[in-house]
Design a protein around this motif. Sequence first.
Motif, mmCIF file in Angstrom:
data_model
loop_
_atom_site.group_PDB
_atom_site.id
_atom_site.type_symbol
_atom_site.label_atom_id
_atom_site.label_comp_id
_atom_site.label_asym_id
_atom_site.label_seq_id
_atom_site.Cartn_x
_atom_site.Cartn_y
_atom_site.Cartn_z
ATOM 1 N N GLY A 1 0.784 -1.222 0.000
ATOM 2 C CA GLY A 1 0.000 0.000 0.000
ATOM 3 C C GLY A 1 0.824 1.285 0.000
ATOM 4 N N ARG A 2 2.121 1.191 0.314
ATOM 5 C CA ARG A 2 2.979 2.383 0.314
ATOM 6 C C ARG A 2 3.511 2.701 -1.079
ATOM 7 N NH1 ARG A 2 7.412 0.162 3.864
ATOM 8 N NH2 ARG A 2 6.764 -1.606 2.632
ATOM 9 N N ALA A 3 3.510 1.725 -1.975
ATOM 10 C CA ALA A 3 4.101 1.897 -3.307
ATOM 11 C C ALA A 3 3.039 2.320 -4.322
ATOM 12 C CB ALA A 3 4.758 0.597 -3.755
ATOM 13 N N ARG A 4 3.499 3.087 -5.318
ATOM 14 C CA ARG A 4 2.609 3.506 -6.416
ATOM 15 C C ARG A 4 3.037 2.798 -7.691
ATOM 16 N NH1 ARG A 4 3.418 9.659 -6.513
ATOM 17 N NH2 ARG A 4 2.510 9.434 -8.555
ATOM 18 N N LEU A 5 2.064 2.281 -8.414
ATOM 19 C CA LEU A 5 2.310 1.655 -9.709
ATOM 20 C C LEU A 5 1.970 2.656 -10.808
ATOM 21 C CD1 LEU A 5 0.788 -1.896 -9.146
ATOM 22 C CD2 LEU A 5 3.182 -1.175 -8.921
ATOM 23 N N LEU A 6 2.740 2.624 -11.879
ATOM 24 C CA LEU A 6 2.557 3.541 -12.997
ATOM 25 C C LEU A 6 2.130 2.747 -14.219
ATOM 26 C CD1 LEU A 6 5.857 5.555 -12.467
ATOM 27 C CD2 LEU A 6 3.579 6.094 -11.602
ATOM 28 N N ARG A 7 1.117 3.249 -14.914
ATOM 29 C CA ARG A 7 0.586 2.511 -16.059
ATOM 30 C C ARG A 7 0.306 3.476 -17.205
ATOM 31 N NH1 ARG A 7 -3.991 -0.723 -13.990
ATOM 32 N NH2 ARG A 7 -2.172 -1.707 -13.162
ATOM 33 N N LEU A 8 0.672 3.046 -18.410
ATOM 34 C CA LEU A 8 0.281 3.779 -19.608
ATOM 35 C C LEU A 8 -1.216 3.614 -19.820
ATOM 36 C CD1 LEU A 8 2.912 2.800 -22.343
ATOM 37 C CD2 LEU A 8 2.533 5.069 -21.367
ATOM 38 N N THR A 9 -1.872 4.675 -20.197
ATOM 39 C CA THR A 9 -3.285 4.593 -20.564
ATOM 40 C C THR A 9 -3.356 4.296 -22.065
ATOM 41 O OG1 THR A 9 -3.407 6.919 -21.136
ATOM 42 C CG2 THR A 9 -3.865 6.325 -18.817
ATOM 43 N N PRO A 10 -4.525 3.986 -22.582
ATOM 44 C CA PRO A 10 -4.645 3.827 -24.036
ATOM 45 C C PRO A 10 -4.180 5.084 -24.786
ATOM 46 C CG PRO A 10 -6.544 2.863 -22.962
ATOM 47 C CD PRO A 10 -5.752 3.568 -21.884
ATOM 48 N N ALA A 11 -4.460 6.261 -24.241
ATOM 49 C CA ALA A 11 -3.992 7.500 -24.885
ATOM 50 C C ALA A 11 -2.465 7.574 -24.854
ATOM 51 C CB ALA A 11 -4.595 8.722 -24.195
ATOM 52 N N GLY A 12 -1.865 7.123 -23.765
ATOM 53 C CA GLY A 12 -0.402 7.093 -23.679
ATOM 54 C C GLY A 12 0.199 6.134 -24.693
ATOM 55 N N ARG A 13 -0.433 4.992 -24.863
ATOM 56 C CA ARG A 13 0.034 4.026 -25.878
ATOM 57 C C ARG A 13 -0.089 4.613 -27.280
ATOM 58 N NH1 ARG A 13 1.466 -0.567 -23.940
ATOM 59 N NH2 ARG A 13 0.649 -1.322 -21.976
ATOM 60 N N ALA A 14 -1.157 5.355 -27.531
ATOM 61 C CA ALA A 14 -1.352 5.967 -28.848
ATOM 62 C C ALA A 14 -0.270 7.013 -29.128
ATOM 63 C CB ALA A 14 -2.741 6.604 -28.932
ATOM 64 N N VAL A 15 0.078 7.809 -28.122
ATOM 65 C CA VAL A 15 1.148 8.801 -28.294
ATOM 66 C C VAL A 15 2.469 8.084 -28.574
ATOM 67 C CG1 VAL A 15 2.540 10.523 -27.081
ATOM 68 C CG2 VAL A 15 0.051 10.656 -27.007
ATOM 69 N N LEU A 16 2.750 7.029 -27.826
ATOM 70 C CA LEU A 16 3.980 6.268 -28.080
ATOM 71 C C LEU A 16 3.979 5.647 -29.474
ATOM 72 C CD1 LEU A 16 5.086 4.288 -24.887
ATOM 73 C CD2 LEU A 16 6.284 6.118 -26.090
ATOM 74 N N ALA A 17 2.847 5.124 -29.901
ATOM 75 C CA ALA A 17 2.754 4.524 -31.238
ATOM 76 C C ALA A 17 3.065 5.555 -32.318
ATOM 77 C CB ALA A 17 1.365 3.928 -31.455
ATOM 78 N N GLU A 18 2.668 6.797 -32.093
ATOM 79 C CA GLU A 18 2.990 7.863 -33.039
ATOM 80 C C GLU A 18 4.460 8.268 -32.930
ATOM 81 O OE1 GLU A 18 1.654 12.472 -34.066
ATOM 82 O OE2 GLU A 18 0.537 11.352 -32.553
ATOM 83 N N ALA A 19 5.009 8.245 -31.726
ATOM 84 C CA ALA A 19 6.374 8.723 -31.490
ATOM 85 C C ALA A 19 7.455 7.725 -31.903
ATOM 86 C CB ALA A 19 6.544 9.080 -30.019
#
Length: 150
Positions: A99-117
């Motif tokens: 519970g002390r740690a934070r997980l980071l996740r790409l959203t579908p919009a983040g994946r779309a930006v990466l796919a373009e980049a």
Amino acid sequence: MHPSADLTFETTRLVRDTCLCLHAQRAARALARRFDIALKPAGITSGQFSLLMSLNRPEPPNLGGVAALLAMDRTTLTANLKPLEHRRLVETATDPTDGRARLLRLTPAGRAVLAEAVPIWRHLHAEIETALSVPDHLRSELNFLSRSDS
């Protein structure tokens, strides 16, 4: 001896011409500028590209792991995440196993930006590697230096 006795213009030129730190910083800024310009159509900077790409994994990484990978302190990483979260390219969640740690996740919009980049990155990266005389050796040496820091 007076502290400024060795602080001659010759010393300045010696540092300018030989300092590995100065040359690495200059090269890093020049590379970042080139990638920032190239990635502008995708709406991200080179630093954001690296951060988003570090999240492109089968399982969401925790904040500490991403900070270590990017050689950033957690506070700097958190500040760099804020605009990406605001744009809804990244989301954070509490780690169910810690519970002390934070997980980071790409959203579908983040994946779309990466796919373009990624095609933009591939093109510029290949162009820069072609211009370097020994890119694999340089990469190996840079990796050695970054590992020896920790």
